[in-house]
Design a protein around this motif. Structure first.
Motif, short mmCIF file in Angstrom:
data_model
loop_
_atom_site.label_atom_id
_atom_site.label_comp_id
_atom_site.label_asym_id
_atom_site.label_seq_id
_atom_site.Cartn_x
_atom_site.Cartn_y
_atom_site.Cartn_z
N ARG A 417 1.24 -33.15 -24.50
CA ARG A 417 1.07 -33.36 -25.94
C ARG A 417 1.25 -34.83 -26.32
O ARG A 417 0.52 -35.36 -27.15
CB ARG A 417 2.05 -32.48 -26.71
CG ARG A 417 1.95 -32.63 -28.22
CD ARG A 417 2.76 -31.58 -28.93
NE ARG A 417 2.20 -30.26 -28.74
CZ ARG A 417 1.20 -29.77 -29.47
NH1 ARG A 417 0.67 -30.50 -30.44
NH2 ARG A 417 0.74 -28.55 -29.25
N SER A 421 -1.85 -36.89 -27.89
CA SER A 421 -1.80 -37.21 -29.32
C SER A 421 -2.25 -38.62 -29.61
O SER A 421 -2.56 -38.95 -30.77
CB SER A 421 -0.37 -36.99 -29.86
OG SER A 421 0.52 -37.91 -29.26
N SER A 435 -4.28 -33.53 -29.30
CA SER A 435 -3.18 -32.68 -28.86
C SER A 435 -3.27 -31.24 -29.34
O SER A 435 -2.49 -30.40 -28.92
CB SER A 435 -1.84 -33.27 -29.32
OG SER A 435 -1.78 -33.32 -30.74
N HIS A 436 -4.21 -30.94 -30.25
CA HIS A 436 -4.28 -29.59 -30.81
C HIS A 436 -5.33 -28.72 -30.11
O HIS A 436 -5.53 -27.56 -30.50
CB HIS A 436 -4.59 -29.66 -32.31
CG HIS A 436 -3.56 -30.41 -33.09
ND1 HIS A 436 -2.32 -29.88 -33.38
CD2 HIS A 436 -3.57 -31.67 -33.61
CE1 HIS A 436 -1.62 -30.77 -34.07
NE2 HIS A 436 -2.34 -31.86 -34.20
#
Length: 530
Positions: A417, A421, A435-436
């Motif tokens: 993550r 990000s 990161s999603h």
């Protein structure tokens, strides 16, 4: 208020409370602070942003205290159910614990009321309407207890908001008729997120009317204290007003690097509608409905389905941990990965990995004629959301040459993550928040997968179907065959007893590809007969 000074004192106290709440909220998200019951009621996330982790930590913290009195029958029963919670943290275990806490109330310490409150919080977040109503009652009780202390009014507003939100959630299910079924808000997303959003909207109505009244008040005018139009409870998130609701979102592309060059202008034009804009995340769907749909389609993978869905963090949007499904060829793992993302409403692409070796997986520089963004950036651009999904099919079959880069190496940056990000995309030439993105991978075996990749993923063995699953699987395969011919699945006629017996003798379980071929032959034979 008696004076502007006392009003300012209350404001300063509320601001200190907000900062304290935010510090503890960050600690809870980092897994360093187990929130209290009142903090959970006020909207603080669970430990590590995961309800199961919170349940287990709560039980593990309580067990040493109770084991000192394990010789008492009631204490022994409570210990037993707490131990069950550390092994399997689910709604059934919480209900069992709550029941024994009620039976043993007279012999347990006075603080046991907070244990029962925590159980109600868990059940409400797991979708129990009755628990949601009880939680609303608890929140109102806390708010009333704070009525005489002006310094606590900010906290009391948070409790009132929680009460309104949980009541709204409780009446969102038309099958739950305790409060009548004449009118109810449509149910969407996770219970906790829905309750928070509805509570915030309702409390906003009250605050709006209060601000109108304040504007005509000479005492407030003389106090010369500037107040925000809408005061929020301690730690409450500031929502994005989209049709009056709070929707989760994230800014993926904050800027395009070197945008003044010829190629830079081209990239800036491509990303014009997305740069600096908050893109929506996928709202949390009804996980109960998702579970039912998946278990009907994959009756042999019930444990896997429950394991994956129970691990989804409680928050307004849905994202799965990086996961590798490992199973024998034909067991249905690739289809399961696609269907899992479909029922969770996550837009996604399927990328076959056989022979894939191009480092373009992580993007290529715009100076080349073949320049293109990284795979996750391309998915986000295509689907116009911050959290799409990617199914990497047969990840173990990617090429091993490192001449132009290697997929396994490129993938590592997207699975962490922190690095994802702020991934520096060579095509965008600027950090991007990737990161999603949800990553699902399938593999026939773990052979050939480097240990850094395995360490960053959850590895789940995917089972083979057995002959006992033939009736359910045959119905699904026949429906798929009709769909491929453009026919409605309602035209499907299940295998009759003779067909079922013949296929059962030839297919003891295992590959669904073999089963499909057999059913195709059986269906074709029907046409010959008629």
């Amino acid at each position: 208020m008696e004076s502007g000074e006392s009003f300012q004192d209350a404001q300063r106290h509320a601001e200190r409370a907000r900062r304290h709440f935010q510090r503890r909220r960050k600690a809870a998200l980092a897994g360093l602070h187990l929130p209290t019951e009142h903090e959970l009621l006020a909207g603080m996330p669970f430990l590590g942003d995961a309800i199961q982790q919170d349940m287990q930590a709560f039980a593990e913290r309580l067990l040493p205290r109770l084991r000192r009195k394990a010789d008492h029958a009631h204490f022994a029963a409570v210990i037993h159910h707490l131990e069950q919670l550390t092994v399997s943290a689910g709604a059934d275990e919480v209900k069992a614990l709550m029941a024994i806490l009620g039976e043993a109330a007279s012999t347990l310490p006075s603080c046991a009321w907070s244990w029962r409150l925590r159980c109600r919080i868990y059940l409400a977040h797991l979708g129990d309407q009755r628990a949601a109503l009880d939680l609303a009652r608890d929140a109102v009780g806390v708010a009333i207890s704070l009525d005489r202390d002006m310094d606590q009014w900010d906290t009391a507003v948070g409790m009132i908001q929680a009460a309104l939100g949980w009541i709204s959630f409780a009446i969102s299910d038309p099958e739950f008729s305790f409060l009548g079924t004449e009118a109810y808000p449509p149910r969407s997303g996770r219970p906790g997120a829905m309750a928070a959003s509805l509570g915030l909207r309702l409390i906003g109505i009250v605050e709006h009317q209060a601000s109108l009244a304040r504007s005509d008040s000479p005492q407030v005018a003389n106090a010369k204290v500037q107040q925000p139009a809408t005061a929020r409870p301690a730690g409450a998130a500031i929502p994005q007003d989209v049709d009056g609701a709070s929707l989760p979102s994230a800014v993926v592309f904050r800027q395009v690097g070197n945008a003044n060059t010829g190629e830079g202008k081209k990239v800036a034009k491509e990303l014009e509608e997305l740069t600096g804009k908050a893109l929506p995340l996928v709202l949390m769907p009804d996980l109960g409905a998702a579970r039912a749909a998946l278990r009907a389609e994959f009756p042999y993978a019930g444990d896997i389905i429950d394991r994956i869905l129970l691990d989804i963090p409680v928050r307004p949007h849905v994202q799965l941990r990086p996961t590798i499904l490992v199973g024998s060829p034909g067991c249905g793992k690739s289809r399961f990965a696609r269907r899992l993302l479909t029922v969770l409403a996550i837009p996604h692409d399927v990328i076959p990995c056989g022979g894939l070796s191009d480092g373009a997986f992580a993007g290529t520089g715009r100076r080349w004629s073949t320049g293109e963004p990284s795979l996750p950036a391309a998915l986000i651009t295509r689907h116009r959301i911050a959290g799409p999904g990617a199914v990497l099919d047969e990840i173990e079959k990617v090429g091993t040459s490192r001449h132009n880069g290697q997929v396994h190496d490129a993938l590592l940056a997207f699975l962490e993550r922190e690095t994802a990000s702020r991934f520096h995309d060579p095509y965008v030439q600027a950090p991007c928040d990737l990161s999603h993105v949800t990553w699902l991978m399938t593999a026939n075996s773990l052979e050939g997968l480097p240990s850094p990749l395995r360490d960053r993923c959850r590895i789940i063995p995917f089972p083979e179907p057995g002959h006992e699953h033939l009736p359910a699987l045959s119905r699904q395969i026949i429906a798929d065959l009709l769909a491929e011919q453009g026919l409605d699945h309602r035209w499907a006629s299940p295998l009759d007893a003779i067909e079922m017996e013949a296929i059962a003798r030839a297919w003891p379980g295992g590959s669904l590809r073999k089963l499909r071929r057999m059913i195709e032959v059986a269906v074709a034979a029907r046409c010959v007969k008629h």
